[in-house]
Design a protein around this motif. Structure first.
Motif, PDB file in Angstrom:
ATOM      1  N   ALA A   2       0.810  -1.221   0.000  1.00  0.00           N
ATOM      2  CA  ALA A   2       0.000   0.000   0.000  1.00  0.00           C
ATOM      3  C   ALA A   2       0.840   1.266   0.000  1.00  0.00           C
ATOM      4  O   ALA A   2       0.467   2.265  -0.620  1.00  0.00           O
ATOM      5  CB  ALA A   2      -0.930  -0.001   1.214  1.00  0.00           C
ATOM      6  N   ARG A   5      -4.593   0.694   2.491  1.00  0.00           N
ATOM      7  CA  ARG A   5      -4.107   1.878   3.208  1.00  0.00           C
ATOM      8  C   ARG A   5      -5.005   2.241   4.377  1.00  0.00           C
ATOM      9  O   ARG A   5      -4.552   2.815   5.369  1.00  0.00           O
ATOM     10  CB  ARG A   5      -3.983   3.062   2.246  1.00  0.00           C
ATOM     11  CG  ARG A   5      -2.921   2.885   1.174  1.00  0.00           C
ATOM     12  CD  ARG A   5      -2.763   4.110   0.292  1.00  0.00           C
ATOM     13  NE  ARG A   5      -1.848   3.817  -0.804  1.00  0.00           N
ATOM     14  CZ  ARG A   5      -2.191   3.720  -2.091  1.00  0.00           C
ATOM     15  NH1 ARG A   5      -3.452   3.937  -2.442  1.00  0.00           N
ATOM     16  NH2 ARG A   5      -1.296   3.423  -3.000  1.00  0.00           N
ATOM     17  N   GLU A  30      -6.259   1.353  -1.973  1.00  0.00           N
ATOM     18  CA  GLU A  30      -6.801   2.305  -1.001  1.00  0.00           C
ATOM     19  C   GLU A  30      -7.386   1.569   0.204  1.00  0.00           C
ATOM     20  O   GLU A  30      -7.264   2.028   1.340  1.00  0.00           O
ATOM     21  CB  GLU A  30      -7.870   3.187  -1.655  1.00  0.00           C
ATOM     22  CG  GLU A  30      -7.310   4.285  -2.534  1.00  0.00           C
ATOM     23  CD  GLU A  30      -6.482   5.289  -1.747  1.00  0.00           C
ATOM     24  OE1 GLU A  30      -6.845   5.594  -0.594  1.00  0.00           O
ATOM     25  OE2 GLU A  30      -5.469   5.763  -2.290  1.00  0.00           O
ATOM     26  N   GLU A  46      -8.668   0.972  -6.101  1.00  0.00           N
ATOM     27  CA  GLU A  46      -9.608   0.835  -4.985  1.00  0.00           C
ATOM     28  C   GLU A  46      -9.106  -0.166  -3.947  1.00  0.00           C
ATOM     29  O   GLU A  46      -9.250   0.067  -2.737  1.00  0.00           O
ATOM     30  CB  GLU A  46     -10.978   0.392  -5.502  1.00  0.00           C
ATOM     31  CG  GLU A  46     -11.689   1.402  -6.383  1.00  0.00           C
ATOM     32  CD  GLU A  46     -11.172   1.425  -7.819  1.00  0.00           C
ATOM     33  OE1 GLU A  46     -11.572   2.341  -8.557  1.00  0.00           O
ATOM     34  OE2 GLU A  46     -10.362   0.543  -8.193  1.00  0.00           O
TER      35      GLU A  46
END
Length: 235
Positions: A70, A101, A98, A95
């Motif tokens: 990430a 993360r 994210e 996506e």
């Protein structure tokens, strides 16, 4: 209440699919991180976890491979792991990156009896990186529990199942779904049954999966063959 414990899926969709058949009726799923890394099905694994989180109580923390992929933080990784990190960054959707993360490094859970749990990938002292192997001296486990207010500590990272009981408190590692390293190639997970009395209400399980398909995908993706071969040995 039945609480399923999983960890270290490592982009192994075939292993996750078989474990899920065993735990899908659990009331709660607790995952100690490393959804991705090493294997060849990161998007499938992450998208499945995202769907399940929308349907049920499914808590997950960020592992060191999740973090490396990430955020590009792959220092200290061996060459095979670093190559896999770069491959994941190329093939994973925006996506899904994210989502990684956004995973927390710690999660808290309290079961229906009031027993509390801290979920973390490595340890409270180093959430992403510290290894707690079963053969460490008891003093190490006592020391790490001094950082924890909850009754039990749930960890991953070592890929080795473990139950340590220290003064009625527990450190539990369910082992690895996608890349076991205890010389047993089968996917590993654990279940806590709160209708039974702790500390003896946790059971460890193994399940066979299509390891040949997981290995084939790794080789076909151009990832290091070592990452495929090790799946057969559980190392």
């Amino acid at each position: 209440m039945r609480i399923a414990l999983i960890s270290d899926i490592h982009s192994n969709w075939e292993a996750l699919r078989e474990v899920w058949r065993e735990v899908r009726n659990a009331d709660v799923i607790l995952c100690m991180g490393d959804l991705v890394g090493y294997g060849a099905s990161p998007n499938e694994v992450v998208e499945f976890v995202k769907r399940q989180m929308g349907k049920r109580t499914f808590l997950c923390v960020r592992g060191n491979h999740d973090n490396a992929i990430a955020f590009g933080a792959d220092w200290g990784f061996n060459p095979y792991a670093r190559e896999a990190v770069k491959w994941h960054q190329r093939v994973m959707s925006v996506e899904n990156l994210e989502f990684l993360r956004g995973l927390p490094v710690r999660q808290l859970f309290t079961d229906d009896t009031g027993r509390s749990y801290l979920l973390i990938h490595g340890s409270p002292r180093a959430p992403l990186d510290e290894y707690f192997f079963p053969w460490l001296p008891e003093s190490e486990f006592r020391a790490v529990l001094s950082y924890v207010k909850q009754d039990d500590l749930l960890v991953g990272h070592t890929h080795v199942p473990m139950l340590k009981i220290i003064g009625g408190r527990r450190i539990i590692n369910p082992g690895s779904v996608g890349q076991p390293r205890d010389s047993d190639w089968r996917a590993s997970y654990a279940v806590i049954d709160t209708e039974k009395e702790p500390p003896d209400n946790v059971e460890f399980h193994r399940v066979e999966y299509d390891v040949e398909e997981s290995a084939r995908k790794i080789i076909e993706a151009g990832l290091p063959r070592f990452l495929a071969d090790r799946l057969f040995e559980g190392l």
